[in-house]
Design an enzyme around this catalytic site. Structure first.
Site, PDB file in Angstrom:
ATOM      1  N   LYS A  75       0.842  -1.201   0.000  1.00  0.00           N
ATOM      2  CA  LYS A  75       0.000   0.000   0.000  1.00  0.00           C
ATOM      3  C   LYS A  75       0.867   1.237   0.000  1.00  0.00           C
ATOM      4  CE  LYS A  75      -3.984   2.112   0.309  1.00  0.00           C
ATOM      5  NZ  LYS A  75      -3.469   3.154  -0.610  1.00  0.00           N
ATOM      6  N   LYS A  99       5.002   2.571   8.385  1.00  0.00           N
ATOM      7  CA  LYS A  99       3.814   3.376   8.673  1.00  0.00           C
ATOM      8  C   LYS A  99       2.575   2.480   8.807  1.00  0.00           C
ATOM      9  CE  LYS A  99       3.541   7.290   6.522  1.00  0.00           C
ATOM     10  NZ  LYS A  99       3.323   8.349   5.508  1.00  0.00           N
ATOM     11  N   LYS A 111       5.273   1.813  -3.072  1.00  0.00           N
ATOM     12  CA  LYS A 111       5.352   3.204  -3.540  1.00  0.00           C
ATOM     13  C   LYS A 111       5.636   3.203  -5.025  1.00  0.00           C
ATOM     14  CE  LYS A 111       4.985   7.299  -1.540  1.00  0.00           C
ATOM     15  NZ  LYS A 111       4.058   7.609  -0.447  1.00  0.00           N
ATOM     16  N   THR A 195      -4.845  13.456   5.713  1.00  0.00           N
ATOM     17  CA  THR A 195      -3.441  13.591   6.109  1.00  0.00           C
ATOM     18  C   THR A 195      -3.254  14.845   6.965  1.00  0.00           C
ATOM     19  OG1 THR A 195      -2.787  12.526   4.038  1.00  0.00           O
ATOM     20  CG2 THR A 195      -1.054  13.589   5.314  1.00  0.00           C
ATOM     21  N   ASN A 226      -1.956  20.475  -0.373  1.00  0.00           N
ATOM     22  CA  ASN A 226      -3.146  19.876   0.234  1.00  0.00           C
ATOM     23  C   ASN A 226      -2.941  19.633   1.722  1.00  0.00           C
ATOM     24  OD1 ASN A 226      -4.520  17.137   1.123  1.00  0.00           O
ATOM     25  ND2 ASN A 226      -5.842  18.043  -0.417  1.00  0.00           N
ATOM     26  N   SER A 354      -7.107   6.062   3.557  1.00  0.00           N
ATOM     27  CA  SER A 354      -7.112   5.113   2.436  1.00  0.00           C
ATOM     28  C   SER A 354      -7.609   3.745   2.875  1.00  0.00           C
ATOM     29  CB  SER A 354      -5.702   4.982   1.867  1.00  0.00           C
ATOM     30  OG  SER A 354      -5.371   6.088   1.064  1.00  0.00           O
TER      31      SER A 354
END
Length: 421
Positions: A75, A99, A111, A195, A226, A354
């Site tokens: 992920k 994480k 990633k 986030t 963002n 997510s």
């Protein structure tokens, strides 16, 4: 190249491996186990070609790093940036492993990235690039294999193109393959700001422990995209005062406080917060060493290093970006008793968002925005408490070490049970 430039361009994978080996010493891991933990399981490099608006074929290089699947499917996001490298993508996939583990999510780390300046492409070229990237990697992704999401310079529109192309080429209708999608395609509204929400909530929890609370604390945010813009909004809602922000063109500081709504308007109208009418104009370098209570580096990696760490005046640092501090900076700030809430904890609200979206897609869209928000905040608080408790039990260690110990321990246990180390 100056010594500072060498740090700023140093290999992120080397930095992350250095941090992992430090954790290995604490956990008593041997060299072979550390090699298993630091080496990605698969790295896919692809050539991505598009026919430009002028009819010329343009060629780009893309990667997907699948670092570790001991805890579940890979992920992590996909970034579009002219400086993306294979080593950077591998390093970021390693960060995602820790994480996801720290937040107790059922994922490993992944990633992706394409070396491209998306601002130099038209919308049609950007769509071609996105679809062709999925054409190249579709065999290696899926809701039970690898779940991409937005990252630097990618957004819900790009996830929509990803999903549509994946559906066409694979023949699978599986919206859970991607997260960060528009609400119309199974996304959640909370994902847009999750986030920033997570960074601010973690900062509040840390401020309660180290600063006596967040009320009235002066905050500087490097990076007003963002993440930074939403974090600024949530800081104000929590009673803090945003006194400085920046973007790629520079920043602005006003000790009396900045109007976050006006900052957003200026950024939208002119392209940069540097055009904010009040306050003092500063460079990003100046911003990082300006006086404040809480500093949130929310731009790119390695911005705080051994050359500017001694000049940092913040009382608490909360990492919004991935890897904004080098290993040397970590050591220096620890010596100066400046707590650093690490990236794998502080900015994990996005991946928790997510996760909620992914689970909601698989369950048939039964979770609403408020419930999703509560799930994110609860998961962040649970992770923060685990890190803070480990921090206290370890003794003379910092919060990053505590977070890494919690995260790596969980991955090590899973790999041992599966016979992988």
């Amino acid at each position: 190249m100056t010594s500072v430039e060498e740090v700023l361009t140093s290999n992120l994978y080397t930095q992350q491996t250095k941090k992992l080996y430090k954790i290995g010493e604490i956990l008593g891991l041997h060299e072979d186990q550390l090699a298993a933990l630091s080496t990605p399981e698969r790295v896919i490099q692809v050539k991505v070609q598009i026919r430009g608006d002028g009819g010329v074929i343009k060629t780009f290089t893309g990667w997907r790093s699948q670092h570790n699947s001991a805890l579940g499917p890979y992920k992590g996001g996909v970034r579009y940036h002219p400086n993306v490298t294979q080593d950077e993508v591998i390093a970021l996939s390693m960060i995602m492993t820790w994480k996801n583990s720290l937040l107790q999510l059922p994922y490993g780390g992944g990633k992706g990235g394409i070396r491209v300046d998306p601002k130099a492409l038209s919308r049609e070229e950007l769509e071609q690039l996105s679809r062709n990237f999925i054409d190249a990697i579709y065999k290696y992704i899926g809701s039970n294999i690898d779940i991409p999401a937005p990252d630097v310079n990618t957004d819900s529109q790009i996830m929509s193109w990803f999903l549509d192309e994946y559906t066409k080429i694979s023949g699978k209708i599986d919206p859970a393959t991607f997260t960060g999608k528009p609400v119309e395609l199974g996304g959640l509204a909370v994902r847009e700001y999750s986030t920033g929400l997570g960074v601010t909530h973690t900062a509040k929890l840390a401020a309660d422990k180290f600063l006596g609370g967040i009320e009235g604390r002066r905050v500087i945010i490097q990076g007003f995209g963002n993440l930074g813009s939403y974090a600024a909004k949530f800081f104000v809602e929590n009673g803090a005062e945003v006194i400085g922000v920046s973007d790629s063109k520079g920043g602005v500081i006003d000790p009396k406080g900045l109007d976050v709504k006006k900052l957003e308007e200026v950024k939208k109208a002119t392209g940069s917060v540097i055009n904010y009418p009040e306050g003092k104009k500063v460079s990003n370098d100046e911003l990082l060493i300006s006086d404040c209570d809480i500093l949130v580096p929310a731009a790119l990696e390695n911005v705080i290093h051994k050359y500017n760490a001694p000049k940092v005046k913040a009382k608490l640092i909360v990492e919004g970006a991935n890897g904004p501090l080098t290993a040397d900076a970590d050591s220096m700030l620890k010596e100066r008793n400046i707590p650093v809430v690490p990236d794998i904890l502080a900015n994990s609200g996005g991946v928790v968002g997510s996760y909620v979206e992914w689970a909601n897609n698989r369950m048939g869209e039964i979770i609403g925005e408020e419930e999703a928000k509560k799930l994110i905040l609860n998961r962040m608080e649970m992770a923060f408490n685990a890190v803070y408790n480990k921090y206290n039990s370890l003794g003379d260690q910092d919060l990053r070490t505590a977070a890494m110990v919690v995260a790596v321990e969980r991955v090590v246990r899973a790999m041992k049970i599966r016979g992988l180390i």
